[in-house]
Motif scaffolding. Structure first.
Motif, PDB file in Angstrom:
ATOM      1  N   GLY A  50     -13.342 -27.378  56.625  1.00 57.89           N
ATOM      2  CA  GLY A  50     -13.131 -27.777  58.048  1.00 57.89           C
ATOM      3  C   GLY A  50     -13.380 -26.400  58.956  1.00 57.89           C
ATOM      4  O   GLY A  50     -13.254 -26.310  60.254  1.00 57.89           O
ATOM      5  N   GLN A  51     -13.629 -25.164  58.511  1.00 59.57           N
ATOM      6  CA  GLN A  51     -13.889 -23.757  59.060  1.00 59.57           C
ATOM      7  C   GLN A  51     -14.598 -24.006  60.281  1.00 59.57           C
ATOM      8  O   GLN A  51     -14.496 -23.393  61.317  1.00 59.57           O
ATOM      9  N   SER A  52     -15.810 -24.445  59.590  1.00 60.68           N
ATOM     10  CA  SER A  52     -17.030 -24.692  60.660  1.00 60.68           C
ATOM     11  C   SER A  52     -16.952 -25.314  61.835  1.00 60.68           C
ATOM     12  O   SER A  52     -17.126 -24.784  63.206  1.00 60.68           O
ATOM     13  N   THR A  53     -16.224 -26.545  61.756  1.00 63.10           N
ATOM     14  CA  THR A  53     -15.680 -27.151  62.793  1.00 63.10           C
ATOM     15  C   THR A  53     -14.880 -26.560  63.717  1.00 63.10           C
ATOM     16  O   THR A  53     -14.948 -26.465  65.067  1.00 63.10           O
ATOM     17  N   PHE A  54     -13.554 -26.082  63.105  1.00 62.34           N
ATOM     18  CA  PHE A  54     -12.714 -25.340  64.025  1.00 62.34           C
ATOM     19  C   PHE A  54     -13.467 -24.269  64.724  1.00 62.34           C
ATOM     20  O   PHE A  54     -13.056 -24.106  65.955  1.00 62.34           O
ATOM     21  N   GLU A  55     -14.255 -23.395  64.292  1.00 63.04           N
ATOM     22  CA  GLU A  55     -14.604 -22.259  64.878  1.00 63.04           C
ATOM     23  C   GLU A  55     -15.640 -22.716  65.913  1.00 63.04           C
ATOM     24  O   GLU A  55     -15.660 -22.007  66.970  1.00 63.04           O
ATOM     25  N   GLU A  56     -16.624 -23.748  65.667  1.00 61.95           N
ATOM     26  CA  GLU A  56     -17.494 -24.189  66.609  1.00 61.95           C
ATOM     27  C   GLU A  56     -16.996 -24.636  67.963  1.00 61.95           C
ATOM     28  O   GLU A  56     -17.486 -24.366  69.177  1.00 61.95           O
ATOM     29  N   ILE A  57     -16.294 -25.481  67.669  1.00 60.34           N
ATOM     30  CA  ILE A  57     -15.334 -26.146  68.922  1.00 60.34           C
ATOM     31  C   ILE A  57     -14.445 -25.114  69.627  1.00 60.34           C
ATOM     32  O   ILE A  57     -14.698 -24.937  70.813  1.00 60.34           O
ATOM     33  N   SER A  58     -13.470 -24.201  68.809  1.00 58.03           N
ATOM     34  CA  SER A  58     -12.942 -23.309  69.455  1.00 58.03           C
ATOM     35  C   SER A  58     -13.758 -22.274  70.217  1.00 58.03           C
ATOM     36  O   SER A  58     -13.174 -21.724  71.262  1.00 58.03           O
ATOM     37  N   GLU A  59     -14.805 -21.926  69.926  1.00 52.61           N
ATOM     38  CA  GLU A  59     -15.689 -20.976  70.536  1.00 52.61           C
ATOM     39  C   GLU A  59     -16.066 -21.489  71.950  1.00 52.61           C
ATOM     40  O   GLU A  59     -16.267 -20.878  72.699  1.00 52.61           O
ATOM     41  N   LYS A  60     -16.482 -22.778  71.771  1.00 52.95           N
ATOM     42  CA  LYS A  60     -16.981 -23.434  73.138  1.00 52.95           C
ATOM     43  C   LYS A  60     -15.534 -23.535  74.179  1.00 52.95           C
ATOM     44  O   LYS A  60     -15.854 -23.032  75.317  1.00 52.95           O
ATOM     45  N   LEU A  61     -14.274 -23.565  74.022  1.00 50.54           N
ATOM     46  CA  LEU A  61     -13.400 -23.360  74.480  1.00 50.54           C
ATOM     47  C   LEU A  61     -13.111 -22.019  75.200  1.00 50.54           C
ATOM     48  O   LEU A  61     -12.915 -21.796  76.453  1.00 50.54           O
ATOM     49  N   VAL A  62     -13.442 -20.855  74.341  1.00 43.86           N
ATOM     50  CA  VAL A  62     -13.435 -19.694  74.667  1.00 43.86           C
ATOM     51  C   VAL A  62     -14.469 -19.336  75.893  1.00 43.86           C
ATOM     52  O   VAL A  62     -14.348 -18.733  77.091  1.00 43.86           O
TER      53      VAL A  62
END
Length: 203
Positions: free
Chosen positions: A187-199
């Protein structure tokens, strides 16, 4: 119809994650899949996806980096997710999306089925196709902030390479390789990609 009206119409008949999981359970028990097509393969994928989602909820934890980024969201958002019960990528992503959203009480998730919302789906095509899952991030006025999906970039590369094979393997064979990737990624890639969009969009 304008995009905002399309989104509002979809939201009006959307489900919570709990309701979506109840649908998955019902489909599994009755030997059905969501959508107009009812094949043995889609029914089997639905059953398998229900098991995967239940397991992921119990075994995958949101990492601290993603949690800190999600915590910075300081205005209400609605995350509208387009999916279907038989979609393997959705089964791997939806529990993670829920974990991200649950880390900030300002984020609310809603779910709709693709084939019941083609007008919405066609506003968010991926390379011209109706690929799911699709996460649509909306602000408090239901304007689109950003989107994500149908799968993490590394998984998409695997998919693209499979499509480029001179004689592509059957999807049933390729999907085993794809699911192994998800298992190893945790799940790390999904967490990272979506949270980066939030930033990028919200801080």
């Amino acid at each position: 119809m304008e995009l905002k009206n399309i989104i509002n119409a979809a939201l009006n008949q959307s489900m919570s994650y709990a309701e979506y999981m109840e649908l998955m359970e019902s489909l599994t028990l009755t030997g059905k899949a969501s959508g107009p097509k009812q094949t043995e393969a889609l029914v089997n994928y639905t059953k398998l996806n229900k098991q995967r989602m239940t397991r992921l909820v119990k075994t995958i934890s949101l990492d601290d980096a993603a949690r800190k980024k999600v915590a910075k969201v300081n205005a209400p958002q609605t995350w509208l997710i387009i999916t279907e019960s038989w979609c393997g990528d959705a089964a791997q992503s939806l529990p993670l999306i829920e974990k991200l959203a649950a880390a900030n009480e300002l984020i609310n998730t809603r779910y709709v089925l693709r084939d019941e919302n083609l007008e919405l789906m066609d506003q968010f095509l991926f390379r011209g196709g109706r690929s799911i899952p699709k996460l649509i991030m909306l602000d408090d006025s239901f304007e689109v902030i950003d989107t994500w999906g149908p799968r993490p970039q590394a998984a998409q590369m695997l998919f693209d390479n499979w499509k480029k094979e001179e004689t592509p393997r059957p999807y049933s064979e390729f999907s085993v390789e794809l699911q192994k990737w998800y298992l190893q990624d945790k799940g790390q890639s999904t967490f990272e990609e979506i949270s980066e969009k939030l930033v990028d969009c919200c801080v």
